[in-house]
Write an enzyme that holds these catalytic residues in place. Structure first.
Site, short mmCIF file in Angstrom:
data_model
loop_
_atom_site.label_atom_id
_atom_site.label_comp_id
_atom_site.label_asym_id
_atom_site.label_seq_id
_atom_site.Cartn_x
_atom_site.Cartn_y
_atom_site.Cartn_z
N LYS A 63 2.07 -47.08 26.12
CA LYS A 63 0.94 -46.15 26.33
C LYS A 63 1.39 -44.94 27.16
O LYS A 63 1.18 -43.80 26.77
CB LYS A 63 -0.22 -46.88 27.03
CG LYS A 63 -0.77 -48.05 26.26
CD LYS A 63 -1.97 -48.68 26.94
CE LYS A 63 -1.65 -49.36 28.25
NZ LYS A 63 -0.80 -50.56 28.14
N ARG A 139 -10.86 -51.50 29.32
CA ARG A 139 -10.09 -52.70 29.03
C ARG A 139 -10.97 -53.92 28.83
O ARG A 139 -10.46 -54.98 28.45
CB ARG A 139 -9.17 -52.97 30.22
CG ARG A 139 -7.72 -52.63 30.01
CD ARG A 139 -7.01 -53.04 31.27
NE ARG A 139 -5.62 -53.17 31.17
CZ ARG A 139 -4.75 -52.23 31.55
NH1 ARG A 139 -5.17 -51.06 31.94
NH2 ARG A 139 -3.47 -52.47 31.52
N ARG A 174 12.00 -52.02 32.09
CA ARG A 174 11.34 -50.78 32.53
C ARG A 174 11.74 -50.42 33.98
O ARG A 174 11.75 -51.25 34.86
CB ARG A 174 9.82 -50.91 32.47
CG ARG A 174 9.15 -49.69 33.10
CD ARG A 174 7.71 -49.54 32.79
NE ARG A 174 6.94 -50.73 33.04
CZ ARG A 174 5.69 -50.89 32.61
NH1 ARG A 174 5.11 -49.94 31.92
NH2 ARG A 174 5.04 -51.99 32.87
N ARG A 203 8.77 -51.95 38.84
CA ARG A 203 7.38 -52.16 39.25
C ARG A 203 7.19 -53.60 39.70
O ARG A 203 7.76 -54.51 39.10
CB ARG A 203 6.47 -51.85 38.07
CG ARG A 203 5.36 -50.90 38.40
CD ARG A 203 4.69 -50.42 37.15
NE ARG A 203 3.73 -51.37 36.63
CZ ARG A 203 2.95 -51.12 35.58
NH1 ARG A 203 3.03 -49.97 34.96
NH2 ARG A 203 2.09 -52.02 35.16
N ARG A 214 -0.74 -60.83 31.88
CA ARG A 214 -1.30 -59.54 31.43
C ARG A 214 -1.52 -59.52 29.92
O ARG A 214 -2.51 -58.99 29.43
CB ARG A 214 -0.38 -58.39 31.87
CG ARG A 214 -0.50 -58.10 33.37
CD ARG A 214 0.74 -57.44 33.95
NE ARG A 214 1.03 -56.14 33.39
CZ ARG A 214 2.21 -55.53 33.52
NH1 ARG A 214 3.21 -56.12 34.17
NH2 ARG A 214 2.40 -54.35 32.99
P1 AP5 Z 1 5.29 -47.77 28.99
O1 AP5 Z 1 5.07 -46.49 28.29
O2 AP5 Z 1 5.49 -47.74 30.47
O3 AP5 Z 1 4.15 -48.82 28.58
P2 AP5 Z 1 2.63 -48.95 29.03
O4 AP5 Z 1 1.87 -49.42 27.86
O5 AP5 Z 1 2.18 -47.71 29.72
O6 AP5 Z 1 2.79 -50.15 30.03
P3 AP5 Z 1 2.01 -50.56 31.36
O7 AP5 Z 1 2.73 -51.77 31.89
O8 AP5 Z 1 1.88 -49.41 32.31
O9 AP5 Z 1 0.68 -51.00 30.84
P4 AP5 Z 1 -0.23 -52.00 31.51
O10 AP5 Z 1 -1.43 -51.89 30.68
O11 AP5 Z 1 0.26 -53.38 31.72
O12 AP5 Z 1 -0.28 -51.51 33.02
P5 AP5 Z 1 -1.22 -50.49 33.79
O13 AP5 Z 1 -0.35 -49.64 34.60
O14 AP5 Z 1 -2.19 -49.85 32.86
O15 AP5 Z 1 6.55 -48.47 28.27
C1 AP5 Z 1 7.05 -49.71 28.73
C2 AP5 Z 1 8.57 -49.71 28.62
O16 AP5 Z 1 8.96 -49.69 27.25
C3 AP5 Z 1 9.24 -48.47 29.25
O17 AP5 Z 1 10.44 -48.87 29.85
C4 AP5 Z 1 9.50 -47.52 28.07
O18 AP5 Z 1 10.63 -46.72 28.29
C5 AP5 Z 1 9.71 -48.52 26.93
N1 AP5 Z 1 9.21 -48.03 25.65
C6 AP5 Z 1 8.03 -47.40 25.41
N2 AP5 Z 1 7.87 -47.15 24.10
C7 AP5 Z 1 8.98 -47.66 23.48
C8 AP5 Z 1 9.40 -47.73 22.12
N3 AP5 Z 1 8.64 -47.23 21.11
N4 AP5 Z 1 10.59 -48.33 21.85
C9 AP5 Z 1 11.36 -48.87 22.86
N5 AP5 Z 1 11.01 -48.80 24.18
C10 AP5 Z 1 9.84 -48.23 24.47
O19 AP5 Z 1 -2.03 -51.47 34.71
C11 AP5 Z 1 -1.42 -52.18 35.77
C12 AP5 Z 1 -2.43 -53.08 36.44
O20 AP5 Z 1 -3.51 -52.28 36.98
C13 AP5 Z 1 -3.14 -54.09 35.53
O21 AP5 Z 1 -2.38 -55.26 35.36
C14 AP5 Z 1 -4.44 -54.32 36.31
O22 AP5 Z 1 -4.22 -55.16 37.41
C15 AP5 Z 1 -4.77 -52.94 36.81
N6 AP5 Z 1 -5.61 -52.17 35.87
C16 AP5 Z 1 -5.27 -51.03 35.22
N7 AP5 Z 1 -6.27 -50.59 34.45
C17 AP5 Z 1 -7.28 -51.48 34.58
C18 AP5 Z 1 -8.58 -51.58 34.02
N8 AP5 Z 1 -9.05 -50.68 33.15
N9 AP5 Z 1 -9.34 -52.63 34.37
C19 AP5 Z 1 -8.90 -53.55 35.26
N10 AP5 Z 1 -7.67 -53.52 35.84
C20 AP5 Z 1 -6.87 -52.48 35.50
#
Ligand code: AP5
Length: 277
Positions: A63, A139, A174, A203, A214
């Site tokens: 994302k 979410r 990552r 992270r 997750r």
């Molecule tokens: P990356 O682009 O970083 O992936 P991402 O989908 O953004 O991953 P996140 O881990 O940030 O998502 P998440 O939903 O778990 O965490 P969030 O921060 O939202 O890519 C990942 C890796 O893959 C990178 O190394 C990249 O280089 C690589 N990559 C990307 N695309 C690729 C491809 N096509 N091919 C190969 N490699 C690739 O949330 C964190 C925490 O916050 C949650 O667990 C929760 O506790 C809280 N939280 C956040 N939002 C909410 C909500 N709405 N409600 C409740 N709690 C929430």
């Protein structure tokens, strides 16, 4: 025959509505913006015209990676719920203190906490003028309902589909550059600069155990969330190389924006206007 000829200005109007002033060059690996998309970020726009986009997908589905391209291409304000919460934790704010416990365990933070933060942010001027890109929100069913209740209706909802084993593989590799915030992957997208490589950080919730929690959370909620946005959903195969994913994402957004424009035009055509004194 001549009575069936469509006036040229009407054809031009339809063209303007469909392209919304943007010109894109697209191939499967490279996306370039030729034009006016940057102007979205500097010129004031009516809120009805500004793109409203959501991107969803499992943890580490890509994302954040795609959001860099989307925000550049469409000039929208990128709001990552995860980044906002991580900032709050770092700043030791009231919300940060609540969120930290949940985030450390890889669990979702309570709906009320995140809903308030996001809804407040969406009302701000930059989001209203330039449009927004929500990354990681909504979410849950309650978050989706709250968004719609606040009249924040997206034009496009991109869902990145990636199998679990790839999510786990990506999360383990990552890393983030603390100076620029740029996300890398040791396996798929390593930095070329040695200085960057040595300062990379991992992270705290990026380990195999937490990502399993997750992923389960994501699967428990995603269908309910999608059901609120069935007209806007674009499903993209997020397991492809990043450039190919971007091409599909951008194409999907353009398609949904064009369709949203046509709908709003049809709606306004249906309105009746009366002369006033
Ligand atoms: P990356 O682009 O970083 O992936 P991402 O989908 O953004 O991953 P996140 O881990 O940030 O998502 P998440 O939903 O778990 O965490 P969030 O921060 O939202 O890519 C990942 C890796 O893959 C990178 O190394 C990249 O280089 C690589 N990559 C990307 N695309 C690729 C491809 N096509 N091919 C190969 N490699 C690739 O949330 C964190 C925490 O916050 C949650 O667990 C929760 O506790 C809280 N939280 C956040 N939002 C909410 C909500 N709405 N409600 C409740 N709690 C929430």
């Amino acid at each position: 025959m001549s009575q069936f000829t469509i006036p040229k200005f009407l054809l031009y109007l339809v063209f303007l509505i469909i392209t919304r002033g943007n010109h894109y060059t697209l191939n499967s690996d490279v996306i370039t913006t030729r034009s006016t998309s940057r102007s979205r970020s500097t010129e004031p726009h009516l809120s009805t015209d500004a793109p409203k986009i959501i991107i969803g997908g499992g943890p580490a589905s890509g994302k954040g990676t795609q959001c860099e391209i989307i925000s550049m291409q469409f000039g929208v304000v990128h709001l990552s719920s995860g980044d906002i919460l991580r900032e709050a934790v770092k700043g030791d704010s009231y919300i940060g203190r609540i969120a930290q416990k949940y985030m450390d365990e890889g669990k979702l933070v309570p709906d009320d906490v995140i809903i308030e933060v996001i809804n407040e942010r969406l009302k701000q001027d930059d989001c209203q003028k330039r449009g927004w890109l929500l990354d990681g929100f909504p979410r849950t069913k309650y978050q989706a309902e709250a968004l719609l209740k606040a009249k924040m209706v997206p034009d496009a909802f991109i869902v990145l589909e990636v199998p679990d084993y790839i999510l786990i593989d990506r999360v383990c590799g990552r890393r983030m550059d603390p100076l620029t915030g740029k996300i890398y992957n040791l396996k798929y997208d390593p930095p070329t600069d040695e200085a960057v490589r040595t300062r990379l950080m991992k992270r705290s919730d990026d380990d195999e155990e937490k990502i399993k929690t997750r992923i389960l959370d994501y699967k428990a909620h995603i269908e309910a969330v999608k059901s609120y946005f069935s007209d806007q959903i674009v499903t993209v195969d997020g397991s492809l190389p990043s450039g190919k994913v971007s091409a599909q994402v951008v194409e999907g957004i353009k398609m949904r924006l064009a369709s949203a424009s046509l709908h709003s035009t049809k709606r306004s055509e249906g309105q009746k206007w009366f002369p006033v004194a």
